[in-house]
Design a protein around this motif. Structure first.
Motif, mmCIF file in Angstrom:
data_model
loop_
_atom_site.group_PDB
_atom_site.id
_atom_site.type_symbol
_atom_site.label_atom_id
_atom_site.label_comp_id
_atom_site.label_asym_id
_atom_site.label_seq_id
_atom_site.Cartn_x
_atom_site.Cartn_y
_atom_site.Cartn_z
ATOM 1 N N GLN A 14 0.738 -1.185 -0.029
ATOM 2 C CA GLN A 14 0.074 -0.159 -0.088
ATOM 3 C C GLN A 14 0.865 1.366 -0.046
ATOM 4 O O GLN A 14 1.924 0.987 0.621
ATOM 5 C CB GLN A 14 -0.936 0.016 1.358
ATOM 6 C CG GLN A 14 -1.990 -1.324 1.263
ATOM 7 C CD GLN A 14 -2.876 -1.040 2.553
ATOM 8 O OE1 GLN A 14 -2.153 -1.094 3.584
ATOM 9 N NE2 GLN A 14 -4.090 -1.331 2.322
ATOM 10 N N SER A 15 0.372 2.393 -0.495
ATOM 11 C CA SER A 15 0.958 3.475 -0.480
ATOM 12 C C SER A 15 0.940 4.385 0.570
ATOM 13 O O SER A 15 0.109 4.438 1.221
ATOM 14 C CB SER A 15 0.282 4.776 -1.564
ATOM 15 O OG SER A 15 1.049 5.673 -1.591
ATOM 16 N N ARG A 16 2.176 4.781 0.860
ATOM 17 C CA ARG A 16 2.335 5.221 2.464
ATOM 18 C C ARG A 16 1.970 6.994 2.054
ATOM 19 O O ARG A 16 1.870 7.996 3.174
ATOM 20 C CB ARG A 16 3.510 5.457 3.087
ATOM 21 C CG ARG A 16 4.880 5.854 2.459
ATOM 22 C CD ARG A 16 6.328 5.305 2.964
ATOM 23 N NE ARG A 16 7.353 6.340 2.628
ATOM 24 C CZ ARG A 16 8.034 6.679 3.433
ATOM 25 N NH1 ARG A 16 8.271 6.647 4.390
ATOM 26 N NH2 ARG A 16 9.008 7.588 2.658
ATOM 27 N N GLU A 17 1.881 7.488 0.878
ATOM 28 C CA GLU A 17 1.723 8.860 0.632
ATOM 29 C C GLU A 17 0.902 9.583 1.159
ATOM 30 O O GLU A 17 1.043 10.694 1.536
ATOM 31 C CB GLU A 17 2.051 9.210 -0.837
ATOM 32 C CG GLU A 17 2.079 10.707 -1.602
ATOM 33 C CD GLU A 17 3.349 11.319 -0.928
ATOM 34 O OE1 GLU A 17 2.964 12.567 -0.428
ATOM 35 O OE2 GLU A 17 4.347 10.589 -0.401
ATOM 36 N N PRO A 18 -0.529 9.156 1.151
ATOM 37 C CA PRO A 18 -1.540 9.874 1.943
ATOM 38 C C PRO A 18 -1.205 10.065 3.305
ATOM 39 O O PRO A 18 -1.473 11.360 3.684
ATOM 40 C CB PRO A 18 -2.665 8.661 1.665
ATOM 41 C CG PRO A 18 -2.498 8.146 0.793
ATOM 42 C CD PRO A 18 -0.961 7.876 0.484
ATOM 43 N N SER A 19 -0.594 9.396 3.917
ATOM 44 C CA SER A 19 -0.261 9.525 5.366
ATOM 45 C C SER A 19 0.745 10.353 5.286
ATOM 46 O O SER A 19 0.867 11.473 6.251
ATOM 47 C CB SER A 19 0.095 8.099 5.869
ATOM 48 O OG SER A 19 0.143 8.287 7.484
ATOM 49 N N ALA A 20 1.912 10.224 4.575
ATOM 50 C CA ALA A 20 3.117 10.944 4.537
ATOM 51 C C ALA A 20 2.729 12.490 4.195
ATOM 52 O O ALA A 20 3.281 13.367 5.125
ATOM 53 C CB ALA A 20 4.246 10.601 3.726
ATOM 54 N N ALA A 21 1.705 12.909 3.377
ATOM 55 C CA ALA A 21 1.392 14.354 2.997
ATOM 56 C C ALA A 21 0.501 14.661 4.244
ATOM 57 O O ALA A 21 0.863 15.815 4.330
ATOM 58 C CB ALA A 21 0.537 13.976 1.760
#
Length: 142
Positions: free
Chosen positions: A74-81
């Motif tokens: 899964q992408s971590r980008e939504p959380s990281a952003a």
């Protein structure tokens, strides 16, 4: 619904990290069981050492609960952003993320665990809860 953070922090006896997570749960901003507040106990006072502010740690944990991943692919980008936005806005407001530095600027009585520290640090908890509430409210539904 906005929570009176002094119900838990300052008057209530929970530390900054515990109070931040407890308020976000109580407001329904995140939905973990109330027992998860226990995980924050060791993070108060900048992990007991004046490092990263406990309310910042709890806010990042709350954002992770709402936006994080559970599987390796899964992408971590939504959380990281969302975390980057929180950290930027908190730091823009207070000039730092570090407990020791926040206390040096905002806390008039420098004795740890003093009533003055808790009263002064309440503003950090209030702002963190406000920022997390705002950031998560603007995310698209999962």
């Amino acid at each position: 619904m906005e929570t009176d953070v002094t119900r838990y922090f300052y008057k209530g006896g929970l530390n900054c990290a515990e109070s931040t997570l407890r308020c976000l749960i109580e407001e329904g901003v995140i939905d973990p069981p109330p027992e998860t507040v226990r995980m924050m106990t060791g993070f108060g006072g900048g992990m007991q050492r004046g490092t990263t502010c406990g309310t910042v740690i709890a806010a990042v944990a709350a954002i992770g609960w709402a936006t994080g991943r559970t599987e390796p692919g899964q992408s971590r980008e939504p959380s990281a952003a969302a975390v980057r936005e929180f950290l930027r806005r908190f730091e823009e407001t207070f000039g730092t993320l570090t407990c020791r530095e926040l206390q040096a600027v905002y806390v008039k009585e420098h004795a740890l665990r003093s009533e003055g520290m808790y009263r002064s640090c309440t503003v950090f908890v209030e702002k963190a809860v406000e920022l997390v509430r705002d950031i998560l409210s603007r995310l698209p539904p999962a």
